[in-house]
Scaffold this motif. Structure first.
Motif, mmCIF file in Angstrom:
data_model
loop_
_atom_site.group_PDB
_atom_site.id
_atom_site.type_symbol
_atom_site.label_atom_id
_atom_site.label_comp_id
_atom_site.label_asym_id
_atom_site.label_seq_id
_atom_site.Cartn_x
_atom_site.Cartn_y
_atom_site.Cartn_z
ATOM 1 N N UNK A 162 19.888 -13.456 -12.502
ATOM 2 C CA UNK A 162 20.315 -12.125 -12.077
ATOM 3 C C UNK A 162 20.645 -12.122 -10.585
ATOM 4 N N UNK A 163 19.799 -12.743 -9.770
ATOM 5 C CA UNK A 163 20.061 -12.798 -8.332
ATOM 6 C C UNK A 163 21.301 -13.625 -8.019
ATOM 7 N N UNK A 164 21.501 -14.714 -8.748
ATOM 8 C CA UNK A 164 22.709 -15.517 -8.574
ATOM 9 C C UNK A 164 23.946 -14.705 -8.913
ATOM 10 N N UNK A 165 23.865 -13.930 -9.982
ATOM 11 C CA UNK A 165 24.999 -13.081 -10.367
ATOM 12 C C UNK A 165 25.281 -12.017 -9.308
ATOM 13 N N UNK A 166 24.226 -11.435 -8.734
ATOM 14 C CA UNK A 166 24.409 -10.431 -7.675
ATOM 15 C C UNK A 166 25.109 -11.038 -6.465
ATOM 16 N N UNK A 167 24.691 -12.240 -6.095
ATOM 17 C CA UNK A 167 25.300 -12.915 -4.949
ATOM 18 C C UNK A 167 26.765 -13.231 -5.255
ATOM 19 N N UNK A 168 27.026 -13.743 -6.444
ATOM 20 C CA UNK A 168 28.403 -14.040 -6.849
ATOM 21 C C UNK A 168 29.254 -12.781 -6.841
ATOM 22 N N UNK A 169 28.726 -11.687 -7.361
ATOM 23 C CA UNK A 169 29.449 -10.416 -7.370
ATOM 24 C C UNK A 169 29.775 -9.979 -5.946
ATOM 25 N N UNK A 170 28.825 -10.099 -5.039
ATOM 26 C CA UNK A 170 29.045 -9.715 -3.643
ATOM 27 C C UNK A 170 30.135 -10.571 -3.012
ATOM 28 N N UNK A 171 30.102 -11.880 -3.259
ATOM 29 C CA UNK A 171 31.117 -12.784 -2.712
ATOM 30 C C UNK A 171 32.491 -12.429 -3.268
ATOM 31 N N UNK A 172 32.573 -12.163 -4.576
ATOM 32 C CA UNK A 172 33.852 -11.805 -5.184
ATOM 33 C C UNK A 172 34.371 -10.466 -4.663
ATOM 34 N N UNK A 173 33.474 -9.496 -4.477
ATOM 35 C CA UNK A 173 33.889 -8.201 -3.921
ATOM 36 C C UNK A 173 34.422 -8.368 -2.510
ATOM 37 N N UNK A 174 33.716 -9.152 -1.690
ATOM 38 C CA UNK A 174 34.172 -9.399 -0.320
ATOM 39 C C UNK A 174 35.528 -10.100 -0.301
ATOM 40 N N UNK A 175 35.689 -11.081 -1.196
ATOM 41 C CA UNK A 175 36.955 -11.800 -1.293
ATOM 42 C C UNK A 175 38.082 -10.868 -1.691
ATOM 43 N N UNK A 176 37.821 -9.985 -2.642
ATOM 44 C CA UNK A 176 38.818 -9.023 -3.106
ATOM 45 C C UNK A 176 39.205 -8.052 -1.991
ATOM 46 N N UNK A 177 38.224 -7.618 -1.204
ATOM 47 C CA UNK A 177 38.503 -6.691 -0.103
ATOM 48 C C UNK A 177 39.307 -7.358 1.030
#
Length: 179
Positions: A162-177
């Protein structure tokens, strides 16, 4: 301490500010960083000199027992106001070479502090206050670990995922922005 809090302390773009009335967070930090952790108080005579040295050498600094306001000379550090193309930071009237490995961790013993919006924008609040629910969860975890270690290991694995997924989601959101 959860692995999510550990990630915030080490990888956040903002400085962590620990609300830690029972000093559980400090205990964890001392175990994690050991002798590499520089522990300072703003009441110490030469604390600014030691912070300047830590900035230049990329050390981890714990500024403990802060109150609801901090010394104005720390504002450029809190805001990461870098000058000379990101190579230096102004501390008081001095320019100090900035090592990107430098980490500043703020800690307060105040149970319910009220910080100015600027301070809140520059920090990530992490609340280490022990609650009844938190203690119940820890006790339940200890019982499950003793009686059903398979369930405890499964829970630990799922929490890590779950924590790995949260970190991945944050990285993907930052990349998208940034696109």
């Amino acid at each position: 301490m959860s692995s999510e809090n550990a990630t915030i302390l080490t990888n956040s773009s903002r400085w962590p500010l620990m609300i830690d009335p029972q000093l559980q967070g400090i205990k964890w930090l001392r175990n994690t960083y050991g002798d590499q952790l520089i522990v300072l108080r703003s009441t110490q005579k030469n604390y600014l000199d030691r912070i300047e040295h830590a900035i230049a050498n990329g050390n981890v600094v714990l500024l403990e027992s802060i109150m609801e306001t901090v010394d104005a000379v720390l504002d450029p550090i809190l805001g990461r106001v870098l000058i000379k193309r990101g190579r230096a930071i102004k501390v008081g009237d001095k320019e100090v070479d900035y090592d990107p490995r430098f980490r500043l961790i703020l800690q307060t013993k105040l149970a319910n502090p009220h910080y100015k919006p600027e301070m809140q924008a520059q920090t990530t609040l992490i609340n280490f206050t022990v609650t009844k629910d938190g203690l119940e969860e820890q006790l339940l975890g200890a019982v499950v670990k003793a009686e059903r270690p398979d369930l405890e290991s499964s829970k630990a694995e799922l929490t890590t995922q779950q924590n790995t997924f949260k970190i991945t989601l944050k990285v993907l959101e930052d990349d998208l922005l940034h696109r």
